[in-house]
Design a protein around this motif. Sequence first.
Motif, PDB file in Angstrom:
ATOM      1  N   GLN A   1      62.918  61.023  45.398  1.00 53.72           N
ATOM      2  CA  GLN A   1      64.098  60.554  46.010  1.00 53.72           C
ATOM      3  C   GLN A   1      64.250  59.172  45.793  1.00 53.72           C
ATOM      4  OE1 GLN A   1      66.545  59.702  47.934  1.00 53.72           O
ATOM      5  NE2 GLN A   1      67.479  61.240  47.046  1.00 53.72           N
TER       6      GLN A   1
ATOM      7  N   GLN B   1      65.482  58.899  42.107  1.00 53.23           N
ATOM      8  CA  GLN B   1      66.830  59.516  42.060  1.00 53.23           C
ATOM      9  C   GLN B   1      68.006  58.711  42.641  1.00 53.23           C
ATOM     10  OE1 GLN B   1      66.889  63.340  43.968  1.00 53.23           O
ATOM     11  NE2 GLN B   1      67.171  64.019  41.901  1.00 53.23           N
ATOM     12  N   ALA B   2      67.647  57.778  43.566  1.00 54.53           N
ATOM     13  CA  ALA B   2      68.689  56.955  44.073  1.00 54.53           C
ATOM     14  C   ALA B   2      68.906  55.805  43.106  1.00 54.53           C
ATOM     15  CB  ALA B   2      68.315  56.416  45.489  1.00 54.53           C
TER      16      ALA B   2
ATOM     17  N   ALA C   1      70.990  57.173  40.178  1.00 55.24           N
ATOM     18  CA  ALA C   1      72.196  57.495  40.650  1.00 55.24           C
ATOM     19  C   ALA C   1      73.109  56.102  40.366  1.00 55.24           C
ATOM     20  CB  ALA C   1      72.136  58.244  41.820  1.00 55.24           C
ATOM     21  N   ALA C   2      72.229  54.803  40.820  1.00 54.30           N
ATOM     22  CA  ALA C   2      72.904  53.550  40.565  1.00 54.30           C
ATOM     23  C   ALA C   2      73.340  53.019  39.457  1.00 54.30           C
ATOM     24  CB  ALA C   2      72.140  52.642  41.643  1.00 54.30           C
TER      25      ALA C   2
ATOM     26  N   PHE D   1      75.157  54.545  37.515  1.00 54.86           N
ATOM     27  CA  PHE D   1      76.575  54.705  37.423  1.00 54.86           C
ATOM     28  C   PHE D   1      77.586  53.630  38.043  1.00 54.86           C
ATOM     29  CE2 PHE D   1      75.079  59.167  36.732  1.00 54.86           C
ATOM     30  CZ  PHE D   1      75.666  59.456  35.654  1.00 54.86           C
TER      31      PHE D   1
ATOM     32  N   ARG E   1      73.759  79.065  57.653  1.00 58.13           N
ATOM     33  CA  ARG E   1      72.532  78.645  57.977  1.00 58.13           C
ATOM     34  C   ARG E   1      71.655  79.549  57.399  1.00 58.13           C
ATOM     35  NH1 ARG E   1      72.438  73.936  57.228  1.00 58.13           N
ATOM     36  NH2 ARG E   1      74.252  72.984  58.477  1.00 58.13           N
TER      37      ARG E   1
ATOM     38  N   GLU F   1      77.251  69.244  55.304  1.00 61.70           N
ATOM     39  CA  GLU F   1      76.774  70.159  56.332  1.00 61.70           C
ATOM     40  C   GLU F   1      77.867  71.172  56.549  1.00 61.70           C
ATOM     41  OE1 GLU F   1      74.870  68.392  59.750  1.00 61.70           O
ATOM     42  OE2 GLU F   1      73.444  67.486  58.300  1.00 61.70           O
TER      43      GLU F   1
ATOM     44  N   LYS G   1      66.274  63.500  53.518  1.00 61.43           N
ATOM     45  CA  LYS G   1      65.678  63.393  52.289  1.00 61.43           C
ATOM     46  C   LYS G   1      66.238  62.408  51.238  1.00 61.43           C
ATOM     47  CE  LYS G   1      62.408  67.188  52.084  1.00 61.43           C
ATOM     48  NZ  LYS G   1      62.196  68.689  51.892  1.00 61.43           N
ATOM     49  N   GLY G   2      67.454  61.705  51.781  1.00 60.11           N
ATOM     50  CA  GLY G   2      68.308  61.209  50.856  1.00 60.11           C
ATOM     51  C   GLY G   2      69.665  61.108  50.946  1.00 60.11           C
ATOM     52  N   SER G   3      70.595  60.166  50.453  1.00 52.76           N
ATOM     53  CA  SER G   3      71.757  59.959  50.645  1.00 52.76           C
ATOM     54  C   SER G   3      72.641  61.182  50.179  1.00 52.76           C
ATOM     55  CB  SER G   3      72.341  58.675  50.200  1.00 52.76           C
ATOM     56  OG  SER G   3      72.703  58.772  49.013  1.00 52.76           O
TER      57      SER G   3
ATOM     58  N   THR H   1      73.768  60.138  46.411  1.00 51.42           N
ATOM     59  CA  THR H   1      72.695  60.399  45.455  1.00 51.42           C
ATOM     60  C   THR H   1      72.715  61.833  45.311  1.00 51.42           C
ATOM     61  OG1 THR H   1      71.648  58.359  46.114  1.00 51.42           O
ATOM     62  CG2 THR H   1      70.592  59.959  44.919  1.00 51.42           C
TER      63      THR H   1
ATOM     64  N   ILE I   1      75.946  62.647  43.062  1.00 51.40           N
ATOM     65  CA  ILE I   1      75.936  62.061  41.740  1.00 51.40           C
ATOM     66  C   ILE I   1      74.658  62.761  40.652  1.00 51.40           C
ATOM     67  CG2 ILE I   1      75.312  60.059  40.426  1.00 51.40           C
ATOM     68  CD1 ILE I   1      76.541  58.251  42.501  1.00 51.40           C
ATOM     69  N   THR I   2      73.671  62.991  41.403  1.00 45.63           N
ATOM     70  CA  THR I   2      72.530  63.540  40.759  1.00 45.63           C
ATOM     71  C   THR I   2      73.037  65.153  40.164  1.00 45.63           C
ATOM     72  OG1 THR I   2      71.006  62.841  42.059  1.00 45.63           O
ATOM     73  CG2 THR I   2      70.331  64.691  40.643  1.00 45.63           C
TER      74      THR I   2
ATOM     75  N   ASP J   1      73.351  49.101  46.210  1.00 48.21           N
ATOM     76  CA  ASP J   1      72.445  49.705  45.299  1.00 48.21           C
ATOM     77  C   ASP J   1      72.745  49.483  44.010  1.00 48.21           C
ATOM     78  OD1 ASP J   1      70.560  50.808  47.024  1.00 48.21           O
ATOM     79  OD2 ASP J   1      71.336  52.891  46.569  1.00 48.21           O
TER      80      ASP J   1
END
Lengths: 233, 186
Positions: free
Chosen positions: A43, A46-47, A50-51, A53, A81, B18, B75-77, B80, B83-84, B127
């Motif tokens: 994770q 991945q961040a 992504a940065a 870009f 759900r 969500e 688990k993350g933004s 992100t 973008i992924t 970031d």
Amino acid sequence: MTAFSTDDDLLAAELAFGLIDDADRHLAEQRLVEDPAFAQAHQRWQAHAAALFADPGEAPRPSTWTAIVSRLPANDITSPRSRASLRWWQTGTVAATAAALILGAVALRAPTRIFVRVPVAEAPAAPMVAVLTGAKGLVTISFDPASGRMTSVASGLDIGHHSPELWAIPRDGKPRMMGIMNSSAPGWAKVPADARAILSAGVTIAVSVEPLGGSPSGLPTGPVILSGEMVAV
Amino acid sequence: MGSTSSDMAAASLAVMLERVAEGDRSAFEEVYRRTAVKLFGVCLRILPMRQEAEEALQEAYLLVWRKAATFDATKGSAMTWLITLTRNRAVDRLRSAGRFVAGPIELADQVPDPAPAASSKLEISQDERRVAKCIGTLAASDAELIRTAFFEGATYAELAERAAKPLGTIKSRIRRALLTLKDCLS
């Protein structure tokens, strides 16, 4: 579980940047599910990835949103759900089944009002200009997307027995040939399709020094002497 | 179903996703409104032909609609995640078009880093600034290898071929660069 090693972290990075081949990737993806420390490292990477870009981006045409809405499955209102617990590759099948079951109910739903709030102009219609500067000389380019034609005017551009050639260079850094320009008189020309497709505000336009008649390879061979950025008028 | 615009204005992107997972179309529109500019930039970086980039953007949002339930805010933004997903879609498109030409990679270090200096951009996030700064500490050719992998979907094997270098050399080079990047970012 063993301690999280540097190799583990590197694998997480390799997965995030897309460096590893299919077989290794599947193994690593499996590990994401089983190993929380690995998933966490992935994770983080991945961040970082992504940065890369860093570009602020640009507004797509309003028709893009309309097209997205028209491609949404009209009956895709499965119980949400129940989807959350599924692995993503199962989602499609289950959604399709559920959608079939509730088709009757959907027909009664009032259509959602859709309006586009990304305020954008129809980019291709706006004419564009670029002023190219360098150590010596000045070139102005105007481009009309409607007709696909450009005008070019040079002043103080003296490169002897060579041809000045125009290039459009978008973000990918690959130059697209726009053609030879006339250094002593204003010129009008149709822009080749490859260049036309990528011409937009923010694209770099450059002049390179080429042998008479233009670059033999389709890519700039001589030095770039002038450059500037396309701006919408 | 459907949210009012005032509660949407205050909600985070993660909350909006969500709601998208619950099939809320107005939340989906709000996600688009907030992120389309950035994600179109992602598509354009990978697919410079505008038409291709717009197609990829559409496909990406259709995936967002279908897969929103798989987003996990713990688990993350959300950005992100978006973008992924968009990057993967655009790279798949680039690769499947059959027109992708994998050009040779020049590893000479005097090749200037083609990425604009981070400081020249105003709308860049914290970031992005940090990553740009750290990428800038790598040898230009190592940074280029990492970017090519990510922007063009090139694996180690392809990078080695395009750079005309042994696979092992490319691997150890990139791994070293990744570790440098990690140190710089931590």
